[in-house]
Design an enzyme around this catalytic site. Structure first.
Site, PDB file in Angstrom:
ATOM      1  N   ALA A  34      12.287 -10.853 -34.763  1.00  0.00           N
ATOM      2  CA  ALA A  34      13.492 -11.087 -34.133  1.00  0.00           C
ATOM      3  C   ALA A  34      14.517 -10.208 -34.562  1.00  0.00           C
ATOM      4  CB  ALA A  34      13.946 -12.339 -34.827  1.00  0.00           C
ATOM      5  N   LYS A 107      12.206 -29.450 -18.460  1.00  0.00           N
ATOM      6  CA  LYS A 107      11.799 -29.408 -16.854  1.00  0.00           C
ATOM      7  C   LYS A 107      12.733 -30.155 -15.888  1.00  0.00           C
ATOM      8  CE  LYS A 107       8.723 -31.568 -19.335  1.00  0.00           C
ATOM      9  NZ  LYS A 107       7.479 -31.453 -19.922  1.00  0.00           N
ATOM     10  N   GLU A 131      11.300 -21.222 -21.607  1.00  0.00           N
ATOM     11  CA  GLU A 131      10.048 -20.838 -21.538  1.00  0.00           C
ATOM     12  C   GLU A 131       8.910 -22.226 -21.810  1.00  0.00           C
ATOM     13  OE1 GLU A 131       8.135 -17.561 -20.910  1.00  0.00           O
ATOM     14  OE2 GLU A 131       7.075 -19.171 -20.538  1.00  0.00           O
ATOM     15  N   GLY A 136       3.584 -25.601 -21.485  1.00  0.00           N
ATOM     16  CA  GLY A 136       3.498 -25.848 -22.766  1.00  0.00           C
ATOM     17  C   GLY A 136       3.692 -24.217 -23.582  1.00  0.00           C
ATOM     18  N   LYS A 207       8.037 -28.758 -12.757  1.00  0.00           N
ATOM     19  CA  LYS A 207       7.577 -27.389 -13.320  1.00  0.00           C
ATOM     20  C   LYS A 207       7.183 -26.665 -12.125  1.00  0.00           C
ATOM     21  CE  LYS A 207       5.127 -29.478 -17.310  1.00  0.00           C
ATOM     22  NZ  LYS A 207       4.381 -30.131 -18.091  1.00  0.00           N
TER      23      LYS A 207
END
Ligand code: NDP
Ligand code: HSE
Length: 430
Positions: A34, A107, A131, A136, A207
């Site tokens: 990061a 979702k 994401e 998953g 999804k």
């Protein structure tokens, strides 16, 4: 290194607990990727006294998750409460309005309010990252939105619900009962707070609506997804599928057709030799077809604390690095208004299982209806004899249109010799 990214976590259940653990256990690795440390500084859940497996001392606690958005010490909010309304939605909107990036695994929220939230995020210039919301631990959002961005996507499909795939696998491999395996999936943290969302296909449909929006560059259209779950898939159907050379999987399928975008979730018979047939247990798989790349298949664990936390962490690292992509891959004004294809127009082969009274003439009545509806049969199976009693009969059709099949089914279901509601499972060969 810059100052740490300060994260607020709303929801400390399966996924929230997993995120806390990942950010603690992999802190060095995450910081290196990061470019700075990522630290949870504020949290919210319902029960302050509950043991989360990770110490919460030193973190600011909020009974009201929406208040996290206004905490001046928070840079980014992670929503892991769940549900399309209530505190999850209020927190998402408050975070965006506060001009802070939002990460969510929700979702349901995205499928129903994703178009509106994306508009709000675009207007405020903030990131909306999700994401973890699909499949998953599989990085499918990044793959579709970024990795495959140069392609025209013609289809995206897959096993999108870990709970259902786990149930179908355990029923097939171990002969276990549906209810017992579902209870197991709940204990393992795979199922939704209301598991009917899993077994009735709604979670997979949420999804799929998200994937279709990304793949076809149009706003999320959850209401247009045809949805069926796995409640009616019996041990008998699993055994017949095996005999016919198929496996039963709950698939979500989105395909560009001449009649519009076809989006559907339902149990499917897939050939045992198809790669997707071997994706078992909590594993998910997503297959995308692009005009230049061809077919791409991604597999991995579709539910559970670790895989979902992995996806949340990826979003946080992108935010720490200030890597940005429009929510649906293109700015709102560039999204298309492609129509959806009505399910009646779907064309495919069907498995039809009936429980009929074992007496002469019964099959003739059924096949007469199919003939009158122009439906051609590929094969028929009857196992066992029990004169005067109910026996299973399986019919497999050649390609036929869904509308005709549904009309035939309604008529067959009314025959006095058909003892229970017929079971229809679509066959997917490609
Ligand atoms: P859990 O039910 O395990 O956790 C929900 C958390 O939200 C709990 O910590 C709960 O508090 C908290 N919560 C509920 N209502 C409130 C409220 N009003 N105010 C504050 N906190 C509240 O859910 P999951 O972790 O399984 O799922 C979270 C989200 O992630 C959902 O959107 C789900 O669909 C999604 N998801 C889940 C996956 C999974 O494998 N489980 C995978 C991918 C996505 P308390 O603990 O005190 O009860
Ligand atoms: N309940 C969901 C599933 C969690 O079983 O797939 C992951 O989204």
């Amino acid at each position: 290194m810059s100052r740490p990214l300060s994260v607020a976590l709303a929801g400390l259940g399966t996924v929230g607990g997993g995120v806390l653990k990942l950010l603690r256990d992999n802190a060095d690795n995450v910081a290196a990727r990061a470019g700075r440390a990522i630290a949870v500084t504020a949290v919210s859940a319902r029960d302050r006294s509950r043991d989360r497996g990770v110490p919460l001392s030193g973190l600011r606690w909020y009974d009201d998750p929406v208040a996290l958005a206004a905490d001046p010490g928070v840079d980014v909010v992670v929503e892991l409460i769940g549900g399309s309304e209530g505190p999850a939605r209020a927190l998402a909107e408050a975070t965006i309005q506060a001009g802070k990036p939002l990460v969510t695994a929700n979702k349901a929220l995205l499928a129903i309010h994703g178009a509106d939230l994306a508009r709000q995020a675009e207007k405020r210039g903030v990131t909306l990252a999700f994401e973890a919301a699909v499949a998953g631990g599989i990085p499918v959002i990044k793959a579709l939105r970024e990795g495959l961005a140069g392609n025209r996507i013609t289809a995206v499909a897959g096993i999108l619900n870990g709970t259902c795939n786990y149930i179908l696998t355990q029923m097939r491999e171990r002969g276990r009962e549906f209810a017992e395996v579902l209870a197991d999936a709940q204990k393992l943290g795979y199922a939704e707070a209301d598991p009917s969302f899993d077994i009735d296909g709604v979670d997979a449909a949420h999804k799929l609506a998200i994937l279709a929006a990304l793949a076809f560059g149009r706003p999320v259209a959850f209401d247009h997804v045809h949805v069926e779950g796995i409640r009616r898939v019996s041990a008998l159907d699993i055994a017949f599928a095996n005999e016919l050379g198929y496996r039963i999987k709950l698939l979500g399928i989105a395909r560009q057709t001449e009649a519009g975008i076809d989006t559907r979730v339902h149990p499917c018979m897939v050939p045992q030799s198809a790669p997707i047939a071997t994706v078992d247990g909590v594993f998910n798989a997503v297959v995308a077809e692009g005009d230049f790349v061809g077919r791409v298949m991604l597999t991995g664990r579709g539910a559970g604390a670790g895989p979902t936390a992995s996806a949340v962490a990826a979003d946080l690292i992108d935010i720490a690095r200030d890597r940005r992509t429009p929510v649906w891959g293109a700015a709102g004004a560039a999204l298309s208004s492609a129509p959806s294809m009505p399910m009646d127009q779907h064309v495919g082969c069907y498995y039809l299982r009936l429980m009929v009274v074992d007496r002469p003439g019964v099959i003739a009545d059924v096949t007469a209806i199919l003939r009158d509806m122009g439906i051609s049969l590929e094969s028929m199976l009857q196992r066992g004899r029990s004169p005067g009693e109910a026996v299973p009969v399986v019919l497999v059709t050649h390609e036929t249109q869904e509308g005709a099949m549904r009309q035939a089914l309604a008529m067959i279901g009314k025959l006095p010799t058909v003892m229970e509601e017929p079971t229809l499972i679509r066959i997917e060969v490609s």
